[in-house]
Write a protein that holds these residues in place. Structure first.
Motif, short mmCIF file in Angstrom:
data_model
loop_
_atom_site.label_atom_id
_atom_site.label_comp_id
_atom_site.label_asym_id
_atom_site.label_seq_id
_atom_site.Cartn_x
_atom_site.Cartn_y
_atom_site.Cartn_z
N ARG A 123 -3.06 9.54 -5.93
CA ARG A 123 -2.64 8.14 -5.73
C ARG A 123 -3.12 7.62 -4.39
NH1 ARG A 123 3.60 7.88 -7.18
NH2 ARG A 123 3.30 5.95 -6.05
N ALA A 124 -2.96 8.44 -3.33
CA ALA A 124 -3.38 8.03 -1.99
C ALA A 124 -4.89 7.81 -1.94
CB ALA A 124 -2.94 9.06 -0.96
N ASP A 184 -3.62 6.04 6.68
CA ASP A 184 -3.48 4.81 5.90
C ASP A 184 -4.52 3.81 6.40
OD1 ASP A 184 -2.39 3.32 8.11
OD2 ASP A 184 -0.35 3.89 7.57
N TRP A 231 0.82 -1.20 0.00
CA TRP A 231 0.00 0.00 0.00
C TRP A 231 0.86 1.26 0.00
CZ3 TRP A 231 -1.12 4.46 2.60
CH2 TRP A 231 -2.32 5.07 2.30
N ALA A 255 0.56 3.98 -2.82
CA ALA A 255 -0.05 5.25 -2.47
C ALA A 255 0.93 6.42 -2.46
CB ALA A 255 -0.73 5.15 -1.10
N ALA A 299 -5.81 4.65 -3.62
CA ALA A 299 -5.39 3.49 -2.84
C ALA A 299 -6.25 3.29 -1.59
CB ALA A 299 -3.92 3.63 -2.44
#
Length: 136
Positions: A92-93, A118, A20, A24, A96
């Motif tokens: 991107r984060a 996260d 991840w 991310a 994800a």
């Protein structure tokens, strides 16, 4: 002698979180040592000249001293990641599955950034502001 600070985090599912973090934020695997039980004894991920160390949460002498946000019920630390393109990392984060805590914005002190959690609850601050730029 120069000094470097490297954040160290624990994760319940460290193998999944390594994937991840790479997807991310763009980290790259530098060293990953499995623990023989499906977890991670020690991992080093790099992003440019920076590094993050992490491992699986476990019940040992060192592990009792570090808890995951899930086990702690709170966040006790918050890494700041300097990136060239905060908007790209933000997208991107989000893609994800990061929980966006603070939307991307231009900062009063310079740069552009955002904050997110996260999947295991660690708080991350990401931005283009580089406090070292222009210093020697």
């Amino acid at each position: 002698m120069s000094s470097t600070m490297i954040p160290c985090l624990r994760y319940e599912n460290a193998p999944e979180m390594i994937d991840w973090l790479c997807r991310a934020f763009g980290f790259e695997r530098h060293l990953v040592v499995e623990d023989g039980a499906g977890g991670i004894a020690h991992a080093q991920l790099t992003l440019g000249p920076g590094m993050l160390m992490l491992g699986s949460a476990r019940n040992d002498a060192f592990g009792r001293l570090q808890r995951t946000p899930k086990n702690l019920g709170a966040t006790s630390q918050s890494p700041y990641v300097v990136v060239a393109d905060a908007d790209d990392v933000y997208e991107r984060a989000k893609a994800a599955g990061a929980e966006i805590v603070s939307e991307i914005r231009d900062e009063d002190y310079g740069g552009r950034g955002f904050s997110c959690r996260d999947p295991e609850g660690h708080l991350w601050n990401v931005g283009s502001y580089d406090p070292w730029a222009g210093t020697s």
